[in-house]
Design a protein around this motif. Sequence first.
Motif, short mmCIF file in Angstrom:
data_model
loop_
_atom_site.label_atom_id
_atom_site.label_comp_id
_atom_site.label_asym_id
_atom_site.label_seq_id
_atom_site.Cartn_x
_atom_site.Cartn_y
_atom_site.Cartn_z
N GLY A 66 -7.01 1.48 -47.05
CA GLY A 66 -6.71 1.26 -45.64
C GLY A 66 -5.45 1.97 -45.18
O GLY A 66 -5.41 2.58 -44.10
N LYS A 67 -4.43 1.93 -46.01
CA LYS A 67 -3.16 2.57 -45.65
C LYS A 67 -3.31 4.08 -45.57
O LYS A 67 -2.80 4.73 -44.64
CB LYS A 67 -2.09 2.20 -46.68
N GLU A 70 -5.25 5.09 -42.46
CA GLU A 70 -4.43 4.93 -41.26
C GLU A 70 -3.38 6.03 -41.16
O GLU A 70 -3.20 6.64 -40.10
CB GLU A 70 -3.76 3.56 -41.29
N GLU A 71 -2.70 6.32 -42.26
CA GLU A 71 -1.64 7.33 -42.24
C GLU A 71 -2.16 8.73 -41.95
O GLU A 71 -1.48 9.53 -41.31
CB GLU A 71 -0.90 7.34 -43.58
N GLY A 73 -5.04 9.36 -40.32
CA GLY A 73 -5.92 9.38 -39.16
C GLY A 73 -7.35 9.74 -39.52
O GLY A 73 -8.06 10.37 -38.73
N ARG A 75 -9.89 7.50 -40.53
CA ARG A 75 -10.87 6.41 -40.55
C ARG A 75 -12.22 6.82 -39.99
O ARG A 75 -13.27 6.46 -40.54
CB ARG A 75 -10.31 5.21 -39.76
N LYS A 104 -8.45 -6.78 -42.60
CA LYS A 104 -7.00 -6.61 -42.48
C LYS A 104 -6.47 -5.69 -43.57
O LYS A 104 -5.63 -4.82 -43.31
CB LYS A 104 -6.30 -7.97 -42.53
N ARG A 107 -7.35 -2.25 -42.71
CA ARG A 107 -6.78 -1.81 -41.43
C ARG A 107 -7.85 -1.21 -40.51
O ARG A 107 -7.70 -0.12 -39.95
CB ARG A 107 -5.64 -0.81 -41.67
N THR A 108 -8.94 -1.94 -40.40
CA THR A 108 -10.07 -1.45 -39.61
C THR A 108 -10.73 -2.60 -38.89
O THR A 108 -10.59 -3.77 -39.28
CB THR A 108 -11.09 -0.73 -40.51
#
Length: 406
Positions: A66-67, A70-71, A73, A75, A104, A107-108
């Motif tokens: 997830g990290k 996110e970092e 971009g 996803r 959670k 991160r989605t």
Amino acid sequence: MLYRKVPKTGDELSILGYGCMRFPQKNGRIDYEYTKELLVHAMESGINYLDTAWGYHNGQSEEVVGKILEETGSRDRVRIATKLPHWLASSREDMDGYLDKQLKRLRTGHIDYYLIHDLTKGGWEKIKTMGFADFLDKAKKDGRITYAGFSFHDDIETFKEIVDGYDWDFCQIQYNLIDTTNQAGTEGLEYAASKNLAVMIMEPLRGGNLARIQPAEVGKIWEEAKTRRTPAEWALRWLWNRPEVTVVLSGMTETDQLDENLRIAEEGLPGSLTEEELELAKRAGEKYREIMKVGCTGCSYCMPCPFGVNIPACFEIYNSYHMFDDKRHEKFMYMSRLGGLLNKKSAASLCRNCGRCVKACPQHIDIPNELKKVKNDMEGPVMKIIVPVSRIYVPLRKKLDLLRKR
């Protein structure tokens, strides 16, 4: 990168998926920077299917995936697959709770491919009583998951029952040159495909063992081939030769492994191996099985054991332990699947030498005697300590989580 379509939806997935169970580590934790480098390289090379789970890397895998997404971009460039740890759930509410925590961690707002993890007959009966179908239906309706599936470790009859027990979009099975009759096997692969399920393949290299130095007898067979290939290439090309296979998952821990698999994937077309090459692969698989410690075919005629031993699984892991070099991996698999770490204990030490299995075995294996050998090699002080401690720790962790919510 080549892509194949999910039969029910038309979604296009890379034939090589990234298995997130074996990320590189440093000081006992995931090496974040190196893992990020690998995943970015994989995504830039066309891999769009990332497979993780609640328990991989003691819960770190989902968080790291997830990290990184996110970092970077990234996803929207990939499909995330993760899995419900049904053995930790005791109610319908628990299933919702784990899914929400996974969202959670990752991160989605949604999980593309959501699986019920590691289903066996016992697990199947359990999730039915907990209302898994309603859980999946509502999670799809409210957008938390897109497609529903399951991963599997049991016999073919149980597999067919599960396939027919819900409107699944996909499934995940262990399948490779050796495991053509174990667990779901070729019959299960073809059965799932006949029901329009996408089939994701795990353990294509048997924990990486099929890519390592081969037993001499197997090496001699591959030397007969007109086209020279690495052991990993033979194993992966053999899988991709099957049109029923949608995605082959590989846990790539080094850049060299990733690059080799990407290269092999460029030629992974259905029907791309010749009849002569398929015959060699068949002989290689037969040779692997021939040099196994126990000549078990996984037919499960010996089951159920009245004392709870999962006899085929005991022999499967025991054989891998002696055929390949990664002893620690096989001991962990034994503890996880049979020793009571993730499921109810079904290890060789439960055998009481009743002899019922011997009468049922079409291979005429002296099963109680072989189970004694399995117990001696696979069970010991470490398992006796780790399993009880873990079984105390997990419920305690759940209670602490609930207290924190309050």
